[in-house]
Design a protein around this motif. Structure first.
Motif, PDB file in Angstrom:
ATOM      1  N   SER A 263      -1.118   2.370  -7.739  1.00 55.22           N
ATOM      2  CA  SER A 263       0.023   2.065  -6.874  1.00 55.22           C
ATOM      3  C   SER A 263      -0.442   1.211  -5.709  1.00 55.22           C
ATOM      4  O   SER A 263      -1.601   1.282  -5.274  1.00 55.22           O
ATOM      5  CB  SER A 263       0.663   3.357  -6.350  1.00 55.22           C
ATOM      6  OG  SER A 263       1.151   4.145  -7.422  1.00 55.22           O
TER       7      SER A 263
ATOM      8  N   LYS B  61       0.531   0.062  -1.687  1.00 57.01           N
ATOM      9  CA  LYS B  61       1.314   0.420  -0.514  1.00 57.01           C
ATOM     10  C   LYS B  61       2.038  -0.807   0.008  1.00 57.01           C
ATOM     11  O   LYS B  61       1.451  -1.866   0.165  1.00 57.01           O
ATOM     12  CB  LYS B  61       0.410   0.997   0.572  1.00 57.01           C
ATOM     13  CG  LYS B  61      -0.161   2.366   0.223  1.00 57.01           C
ATOM     14  CD  LYS B  61      -0.996   2.919   1.368  1.00 57.01           C
ATOM     15  CE  LYS B  61      -1.551   4.294   1.020  1.00 57.01           C
ATOM     16  NZ  LYS B  61      -2.379   4.861   2.123  1.00 57.01           N
TER      17      LYS B  61
ATOM     18  N   ASP C  97       6.650  -0.282   5.514  1.00 58.30           N
ATOM     19  CA  ASP C  97       7.471   0.912   5.785  1.00 58.30           C
ATOM     20  C   ASP C  97       7.032   2.098   4.932  1.00 58.30           C
ATOM     21  O   ASP C  97       7.850   2.923   4.486  1.00 58.30           O
ATOM     22  CB  ASP C  97       8.958   0.618   5.538  1.00 58.30           C
ATOM     23  CG  ASP C  97       9.474  -0.504   6.416  1.00 58.30           C
ATOM     24  OD1 ASP C  97       8.982  -0.623   7.567  1.00 58.30           O
ATOM     25  OD2 ASP C  97      10.335  -1.273   5.959  1.00 58.30           O
ATOM     26  N   ASN C  98       5.706   2.180   4.650  1.00 57.56           N
ATOM     27  CA  ASN C  98       5.124   3.304   3.910  1.00 57.56           C
ATOM     28  C   ASN C  98       5.699   3.474   2.508  1.00 57.56           C
ATOM     29  O   ASN C  98       5.636   4.562   1.928  1.00 57.56           O
ATOM     30  CB  ASN C  98       5.302   4.615   4.693  1.00 57.56           C
ATOM     31  CG  ASN C  98       4.507   4.620   5.984  1.00 57.56           C
ATOM     32  OD1 ASN C  98       3.386   4.112   6.027  1.00 57.56           O
ATOM     33  ND2 ASN C  98       5.091   5.173   7.042  1.00 57.56           N
ATOM     34  N   GLN C  99       6.246   2.406   1.966  1.00 60.83           N
ATOM     35  CA  GLN C  99       6.746   2.479   0.586  1.00 60.83           C
ATOM     36  C   GLN C  99       5.599   2.244  -0.386  1.00 60.83           C
ATOM     37  O   GLN C  99       4.598   1.625  -0.055  1.00 60.83           O
ATOM     38  CB  GLN C  99       7.843   1.432   0.369  1.00 60.83           C
ATOM     39  CG  GLN C  99       9.103   1.691   1.189  1.00 60.83           C
ATOM     40  CD  GLN C  99      10.194   0.686   0.881  1.00 60.83           C
ATOM     41  OE1 GLN C  99      10.049  -0.129  -0.032  1.00 60.83           O
ATOM     42  NE2 GLN C  99      11.288   0.749   1.617  1.00 60.83           N
TER      43      GLN C  99
ATOM     44  N   PHE D  26       4.535   1.054  -4.412  1.00 61.35           N
ATOM     45  CA  PHE D  26       4.968   0.404  -5.655  1.00 61.35           C
ATOM     46  C   PHE D  26       4.020   0.803  -6.777  1.00 61.35           C
ATOM     47  O   PHE D  26       2.824   0.504  -6.722  1.00 61.35           O
ATOM     48  CB  PHE D  26       4.967  -1.116  -5.495  1.00 61.35           C
ATOM     49  CG  PHE D  26       5.204  -1.852  -6.782  1.00 61.35           C
ATOM     50  CD1 PHE D  26       6.462  -1.868  -7.369  1.00 61.35           C
ATOM     51  CD2 PHE D  26       4.154  -2.507  -7.439  1.00 61.35           C
ATOM     52  CE1 PHE D  26       6.681  -2.534  -8.562  1.00 61.35           C
ATOM     53  CE2 PHE D  26       4.367  -3.177  -8.626  1.00 61.35           C
ATOM     54  CZ  PHE D  26       5.636  -3.185  -9.192  1.00 61.35           C
TER      55      PHE D  26
END
Length: 663
Positions: free
Chosen positions: A10, A12, A15-17, A19
């Motif tokens: 993943s 980062k 906004d701390n999201q 993917f």
């Protein structure tokens, strides 16, 4: 050979999201396969290749190569894995533009510190196999797209890896060239290597023995392709030990890199050399002036003679100051407080015995020095000259000090040019009346002027001081005539050889006696010159800070310009230490070039200035010592390497994946 168990990756986002690029990938590969991984952009295929290639080890799950989990490798093990186990072929070729085809291929072996002959032999073998036998000395910009890709394939094969990863190997090629490259890649797989291709093209995938489809980070299909067969292959005999890039190899790579931007690097070196030139010249100027002063002082004295005076007693000095006797001006050497005749501390026989025992002293001569203002004088007819200093003759006064006339015999004196000006040009051979203050009483004696004293043939002009030289025995006779016992205030030690004079002078100082006021003044003046030279050199050295900033900026620009090249080097196994070493080597070479240029400019300045000063003043103003040149190079290299530390560290820390994406 290669197994992926529950691999997830993943990224980062802002906004701390998060993917998810890969999700629970489970797949295995074996030797001799030609696997195509196909999928849309953003499906995760490139991320998967980065993990398999060891460019990215930040994932969850297990990625096993021959049973070992890459995710648990140290950075050193990852470097060795990329260097020895994996070979990369890129869509955009990623060849280093300033290196020849041969050097582009051998670069991976250079990173392994393999000898040149072995590197070249291996590269020639592979380049011949891929059809580039006649193009080895060309630069990448002289090749077609297909030829560039063949070079990239040869580079991937150079260390005989087990896995070849090809990222869109035909994406930039025409159809005819695509077929040729695919055939070349297929032959590699036939020889037992695992070849994994990332592609968008179904046509390319159709040449594979296996097609893996990926979408949204998941494997959605894994189908068997065509039978590519197999071919016999001998493993290349390559040293795959723990050898790494040597400092010498790093310097050679750095030199090749600098040739690409030769004009810029030479201009930077010239700019940096100005500071080095300035420092060397400031020290050389001080050295030249010191040499001139020393020569002039030596020309006034006999190099075999060491003058010795009694030490100044503090109590006597205090008593004289209380009486109002002028003390030495600030910055001048200390004066015997009893400059007036009769109150000085004389040498006793024990002093003379002690001094005569010094090694290499062959004779001790007695002397007397009287300094006074307004009490000692010489009269001739109606003319008078006030005598500042009355000294006795010794071997310190030589024939070179006689400007006119002859050396004094008994009853004769030598006077300076300043006295001649006071008494007249016809004074030689004339009897004059000498007035001396002896034992607080003033006495007169008739003496004859035998000659005119000058400070030496190497000195332009003569002394402006009123000085009289007399025989010691004549002064003793004058004292005896007036019931005053004259004792020596000065001794002259005669050395058996010029080479021993300095050791005698040091022995005199160790015994607690003083040298001549002339020597003390010379030492003080030379110390002031040293200090001034160092101050001027330090001021000149400020420009070295500017040089360091220039070098730092240039190397920073170089890192930015070569980001992709750094990514390629890391992809083929370069350690962070190797990248740092290459850039530090570049800063070393810039510093070395700057230092050499600084020396050259300083020598040119010396060649221009010295003939002028020799013609005008009969001395060399700029005297460059070898130590100055050595120091110039060392300082230049140290400053340059210090300036290169930050850019080199930046280059070493670059992420290979991000670097390879940089255009």
């Amino acid at each position: 050979m290669l197994e992926l168990n529950q691999i997830s990756k993943s990224y980062k986002l802002a906004d701390n999201q998060v993917f998810p690029a890969l999700r629970d990938i489970n797949i295995s590969f074996k030797k001799g396969e030609l696997v195509s991984i196909i999928g849309e952009s953003g499906s995760g295929k490139s991320t998967l290749m980065n993990l398999i290639g060891g460019l990215d080890s930040d994932f969850t799950g297990k990625l096993l190569i021959e049973g070992r989990n890459i995710g648990e490798f140290s950075s050193k093990e990852l470097d060795a894995y990329r260097k020895n186990k994996v070979g990369f072929v890129f869509q955009s070729f990623n060849l280093i533009p300033h290196l020849s085809v041969l050097d582009n291929v051998t670069i991976a072996m250079t990173l392994s510190n393999i000898g040149k002959s072995a590197r070249v032999a291996r590269a020639e073998e592979i380049l011949t196999e891929v059809g580039l036998k006649d193009h080895m000395k060309k630069k990448p910009n002289q090749l077609s797209g297909g030829q560039k890709q063949r070079v990239a394939i040869a580079r991937a094969l150079i260390n005989d890896p087990d896995i070849i990863i090809a990222d869109e190997p035909t994406g930039s090629l025409d159809s005819e060239t695509t077929e040729q490259i695919l055939e070349l890649i297929t032959n590699i797989a036939r020889k037992g290597k695992l070849v994994i291709m990332v592609t968008h093209s179904e046509k390319v995938a159709n040449h594979s023995s296996r097609v893996v489809k990926i979408a949204d980070g998941r494997i959605v299909d894994d189908i068997k392709g065509m039978d590519i067969g197999s071919a016999a292959s001998e493993r290349a005999s390559i040293n795959k030990g723990k050898q790494n890039l040597s400092m010498l190899s790093a310097i050679k790579l750095a030199l090749n890199n600098m040739k690409e931007k030769m004009t810029r690097n030479v201009l930077i070196a010239i700019g940096a050399s100005i500071g080095i030139t300035s420092v060397i010249l400031m020290l050389a100027l001080g050295n030249g002036v010191k040499g001139y002063v020393t020569d002039q002082m030596n020309s006034m004295t006999n190099p075999l003679v060491v003058e010795v005076n009694m030490p100044i007693e503090e109590e006597a000095a205090m008593n004289q100051n209380e009486k109002g006797t002028a003390e030495a001006p600030p910055g001048m050497p200390p004066m015997d407080p009893s400059a007036m005749f009769g109150s000085y501390t004389p040498f006793e026989q024990k002093d003379m015995d002690k001094l005569s025992d010094i090694d290499h002293v062959v004779e001790v001569q007695k002397g007397l020095n009287i300094m006074a203002l307004g009490t000692n004088m010489i009269q001739y007819e109606d003319k008078t000259s006030q005598i500042l200093m009355v000294s006795t003759l010794s071997e310190n006064v030589t024939e070179s000090n006689i400007a006119k006339g002859a050396y004094p015999e008994k009853g004769e004196i030598l006077v300076s040019e300043a006295v001649e000006k006071d008494l007249g040009q016809d004074i030689i051979g004339k009897e004059v009346t000498v007035t001396l203050k002896l034992n607080e009483e003033t006495y007169q004696a008739p003496l004859t002027v035998s000659g005119i004293y000058t400070t030496g043939s190497n000195f332009e002009g003569t002394s402006n001081m009123q000085i009289m030289f007399a025989n010691y025995d004549d002064l003793v006779a004058i004292g005896d005539k007036h019931d005053f016992e004259i004792q020596p205030s000065t001794l002259y030690l005669i050395s058996d050889d010029v080479d021993h004079t300095d050791s005698i002078r040091q022995a005199v100082a160790d015994l607690g006696y003083r040298g001549s006021a002339q020597e003390m003044m010379a030492d003080m003046f030379l110390s002031m010159l040293d200090m001034l030279s160092y101050v001027l050199a330090a001021i000149a050295a400020i420009s070295l800070i500017v040089s360091a900033i220039m070098i730092l900026v240039v190397l920073y620009i170089s890192v930015v310009e070569r980001t992709k090249e750094i990514g390629v080097l890391k992809a083929i196994g370069a350690r962070s230490k190797d990248i740092r070493r290459i850039f530090v080597s570049e800063s070393f070479l810039i510093g070395l070039l700057s230092g050499l240029m600084g020396i050259l400019f300083a020598l040119l300045a010396m060649m221009i200035v010295n003939p002028i000063t020799t013609n005008l003043f009969s001395f060399n103003l700029v005297v460059i010592e070898p130590i100055y040149m050595i120091a110039g190079i060392v300082i230049s290299v140290l400053i340059s390497m210090a300036a290169g530390i930050i850019p080199a560290g930046m280059a070493a820390k670059l992420d290979p994946v991000e670097s390879l994406r940089r255009e």
